[in-house]
Design a protein around this motif. Structure first.
Motif, PDB file in Angstrom:
ATOM      1  N   ASP A  10       0.592   5.959 -10.241  1.00  0.00           N
ATOM      2  CA  ASP A  10       1.847   5.555 -10.893  1.00  0.00           C
ATOM      3  C   ASP A  10       2.919   5.461  -9.809  1.00  0.00           C
ATOM      4  OD1 ASP A  10       3.744   4.981 -12.875  1.00  0.00           O
ATOM      5  OD2 ASP A  10       4.248   7.098 -13.120  1.00  0.00           O
ATOM      6  N   SER A  69       0.007   1.500 -11.535  1.00  0.00           N
ATOM      7  CA  SER A  69       1.135   1.247 -12.420  1.00  0.00           C
ATOM      8  C   SER A  69       2.366   0.953 -11.569  1.00  0.00           C
ATOM      9  CB  SER A  69       1.366   2.483 -13.303  1.00  0.00           C
ATOM     10  OG  SER A  69       2.664   2.498 -13.832  1.00  0.00           O
ATOM     11  N   ASP A 112       4.460  -0.380 -15.446  1.00  0.00           N
ATOM     12  CA  ASP A 112       4.547   1.070 -15.649  1.00  0.00           C
ATOM     13  C   ASP A 112       4.883   1.444 -17.086  1.00  0.00           C
ATOM     14  OD1 ASP A 112       7.164   0.100 -15.456  1.00  0.00           O
ATOM     15  OD2 ASP A 112       7.891   1.827 -14.326  1.00  0.00           O
ATOM     16  N   GLY A 288       2.964   7.699 -17.075  1.00  0.00           N
ATOM     17  CA  GLY A 288       2.459   6.505 -16.422  1.00  0.00           C
ATOM     18  C   GLY A 288       1.136   6.732 -15.719  1.00  0.00           C
TER      19      GLY A 288
END
Length: 307
Positions: A10, A69, A112, A288
């Motif tokens: 993420d 992400s 995200d 995320g």
């Protein structure tokens, strides 16, 4: 032979949060996390930096797939970062292709907000509902409709932009160029400005506790924001009719009074609308990364079934 694992990265403007989980973990509940780490975002050379982060993960289980992400506009079908305001070095980058070539495994790239929504819908406050709309309140306002574990992106991938529903046509100019969008009332900069104009100081992190304490300066600010959010939620109910609405992001942090007040207003004002449960998100800043892992697990199942 060790069981393969999926790696979720993420990528934020300041840090990259990574999670490693077994690829064959159950999708019905959060998997056991094999590795968790946070690293400074490699802004200058993000591709090399992400390769280094992925290769630094403990190798007790071979990584069979990576899901990244990214904040910004992502062509998820092609794995291309169209534009990322937080990481401009990635603008136009075919990130999935470049990372996949370097790491030797399939790589997917997702927005995200979509990643966080998938996690919240399945493993967070949306668990138990197969139809959730997950909304993030922060500097901007965006959301995603998750049905049976999958984001419904719309024909052009831009569904869920609840922050740009017009609340006050005569209101302030929004970053999108229109007037009076929800974001101009409840986005973090707008909320901070209203709070400071009322005599407070700081942003939502001071406004929300002040409201919880009954500060008379904070009460009208939060009430106006909650009222605007309620109108947007009723529009969402009329257009999408979700089974549950999950609200997260910095502005929805504890105490959850703003979310709860908006839900109260929405129920009071509803006519034909079916107002579902409206609940605060629960996964916080790791949503995320959890979503990236879950999407990786889903992709692994599809790949296995196709073999």
């Amino acid at each position: 032979m060790s069981t393969p694992a999926v790696l979720g990265l993420d990528v934020g403007g300041s840090s990259v949060k990574s999670l490693l989980a077994l690829a064959d973990s159950s999708l019905s509940s959060p998997p056991e996390i094999l590795s968790r780490a946070r690293t400074i975002t490699p802004l200058a050379d993000p591709v090399d930096g992400l390769v280094e982060i992925a290769q630094s993960v403990p190798q007790q289980h071979p990584v069979s797939r990576v899901v990244v992400s990214i904040p910004g506009i992502v062509d998820e079908t092609r794995g291309v970062v169209v534009r990322s305001a937080n990481i401009p070095a990635l603008d136009g980058c075919p990130l999935a292709e470049r990372l996949g070539a370097r790491l030797g495994v399939p790589v997917s790239v997702i927005n995200d907000g979509h990643a966080a929504a998938v996690a919240e819908a399945a493993w967070g406050a949306g668990a138990g509902s197969d139809d959730s709309f997950v909304l993030a309140l922060g500097t901007g306002i965006a959301g995603a409709h998750v049905v049976d574990g999958e984001v419904v992106p719309g024909a052009h991938g831009s569904a869920g932009e609840l922050g740009h529903i017009t609340i006050d046509p005569a209101g302030a100019v929004c970053s999108c160029g229109r007037h009076g969008c929800l974001e101009t009332i409840i986005g973090a900069p707008a909320l901070s400005a209203a709070w400071n104009t009322a005599g407070g100081s700081g942003g939502p992190e001071t406004l929300l506790p002040a409201y919880a304490d009954g500060d008379p300066r904070a009460v009208p600010v939060v009430q106006r924001a909650a009222s605007a959010l309620a109108e947007a939620l009723l529009t969402l109910c009329a257009l999408v009719d979700p089974g549950r609405i999950v609200i997260g992001g910095g502005i929805a942090r504890e105490p959850h009074d703003l979310v709860l007040l908006a839900a109260q207003y929405a129920r009071q004002r509803a006519t034909f609308h079916h107002v579902p449960p409206i609940v605060p998100a629960t996964l916080g800043e790791w949503a995320g990364a959890n979503g990236a892992v879950r999407i990786g697990m889903q992709h692994e199942r599809l790949a296995t079934a196709a073999r």
